[in-house]
Design an enzyme around this catalytic site. Structure first.
Site, mmCIF file in Angstrom:
data_model
loop_
_atom_site.group_PDB
_atom_site.id
_atom_site.type_symbol
_atom_site.label_atom_id
_atom_site.label_comp_id
_atom_site.label_asym_id
_atom_site.label_seq_id
_atom_site.Cartn_x
_atom_site.Cartn_y
_atom_site.Cartn_z
ATOM 1 N N TYR A 74 -121.361 -63.221 -66.200
ATOM 2 C CA TYR A 74 -120.565 -63.589 -65.223
ATOM 3 C C TYR A 74 -120.098 -65.012 -65.338
ATOM 4 O O TYR A 74 -120.938 -65.785 -65.683
ATOM 5 C CB TYR A 74 -121.062 -63.331 -63.769
ATOM 6 N N VAL A 192 -112.429 -53.485 -52.153
ATOM 7 C CA VAL A 192 -111.263 -54.468 -52.183
ATOM 8 C C VAL A 192 -109.948 -53.495 -51.930
ATOM 9 O O VAL A 192 -109.144 -53.718 -51.077
ATOM 10 C CB VAL A 192 -110.892 -55.162 -53.613
#
Length: 387
Positions: A74, A192
């Site tokens: 990440y 989301v």
């Protein structure tokens, strides 16, 4: 002897304890979370230094980005912590990384110079990688944002700063949308995606939502409709040559000027072709792990603009006032039940479990997550451990 005091305020019940130790979920090297993370116990926090607050974490989610962070892939990297004295860990030679990027915490004690916060306030994180998979941490007071005094659930607070902010900012930051406008998205059943549906409905926007086909579409369709989805389609429908005509009929001929993408690959290419003049394609994920391919003609003749969006970058480039205003807007929508808390499972690491038992439990959670056995968001609740 363990003593416990219960403090009550409107809508909340707090518990403070003495003679307690802290616990957190750590890793010392990158790798598969089911193999590299473990639980450790460390001493009770001392009183906070100036301009910091001692926090007790109430609930902290496990997000996909947390898994990627532990794996080492990440972009946002955690800083090692040096304030955990356990078996020599936390030294310069043995750095420790505490997991967790998002969470709801209660202020336990404030240091000298702290403004705007007091004991028992609820706060969320305003800085990435603060190590929220903990019972307690000491953080700079500018690293947190205060929540309203009442009206929110723990699940709302714990999941406020990643997915809701992403959904809100993508709907707000690229196109000036007016009531009655349409938005198209893939991955509509993602965390989301579901928030996009709810926030869009609250703004009077209509949504066309694409999901992966499955044997029994009924429950998913019913769920997305209950959130406010206008139309729900599968990626198979993108092969239907009559789809463009159907969409023109649904929208009354109005151009769709915003598309949200978390999938990539061919489905996103097909969706981009449904956009109108001067539209914007916003990508915030690539679940298919396939590249984004867009026809050059869309850029030349329709003036399509393609963007990437990362909430962490938004937080870095916007002022604290803007971030506080955003959290306040989302909190108001949650209090008014315009945004539901995500469906979730709470994994409780109890005070009675040893570090070895807690380690086995949390590693099992990550193994199951990797196998897709959790259909809901996982929220961690770590209890203090008694001396």
């Amino acid at each position: 002897m363990l003593s416990r005091t219960i403090i009550r305020s409107p809508g909340r019940t707090f518990s403070t304890s003495t003679a307690m130790l802290n616990r957190c979920i750590i890793y010392t090297q990158n790798g598969d979370p089911a193999q590299v993370i473990r639980a450790i116990t460390y001493p009770k926090l001392p009183s906070p230094p100036p301009n910091t607050v001692n926090l007790k974490f109430l609930l902290s989610p496990i997000n996909p980005a947390d898994v990627n962070t532990i794996e080492g892939v990440y972009p946002s990297k955690p800083s090692p912590t040096s304030n955990i004295a356990a078996s020599g860990l936390g030294s310069q030679d043995k750095p420790v990384f505490v997991g967790g990027n998002e969470g709801l915490a209660q202020v336990v004690e404030v240091g000298e110079g702290v403004k705007g916060l007091k004991k028992d306030d609820w706060v969320v994180m305003d800085r990435p990688q603060l190590g929220t998979w903990s019972t307690s941490r000491n953080v700079p007071f500018h690293g947190v944002i205060k929540l309203p005094a009442t009206g929110l659930t723990e699940a709302h607070g714990a999941t406020m700063t990643v997915n809701p902010t992403t959904a809100y900012n993508m709907l707000d930051g690229f196109v000036k949308l007016q009531e009655g406008d349409w938005v198209i998205q893939n991955g509509a059943n993602s965390a989301v995606g579901q928030l996009v549906i709810q926030i869009a409905k609250n703004r009077g926007l209509s949504t066309i939502n694409f999901v992966r086909s499955r044997d029994d579409m009924g429950p998913l369709v019913d769920h997305l409709k209950s959130l406010g989805a206008t139309k729900i389609l599968t990626y198979d429908d993108l092969n239907d040559k009559s789809l463009r005509g159907k969409i023109k009929e649904w929208t009354g001929g109005k151009d769709i000027r915003l598309a949200l993408n978390c999938v990539g690959g061919e489905p996103t290419t097909a969706i981009s072709k449904l956009l109108g003049q001067d539209a914007h394609l916003v990508s915030y994920g690539a679940m298919s792990k396939k590249p984004l391919s867009l026809p050059t003609s869309l850029h030349i003749f329709k003036n399509l603009t393609s963007h990437g969006f990362w909430q962490t970058n938004w937080s870095k480039t916007h002022s604290r006032t803007q971030k506080e205003e955003l959290i306040a807007k989302l909190a108001d929508m949650m209090k008014e039940n315009k945004i539901r808390a995500p469906e979730h499972t709470i994994v409780n690491i109890s005070a009675q479990e040893s570090d070895e038992e807690a380690t086995a439990k949390i590693r099992d959670v990550f193994a199951k997550l990797a196998e897709g056995k959790f259909g809901k968001k996982v929220l961690l609740k770590l209890e203090d451990t008694a001396t």
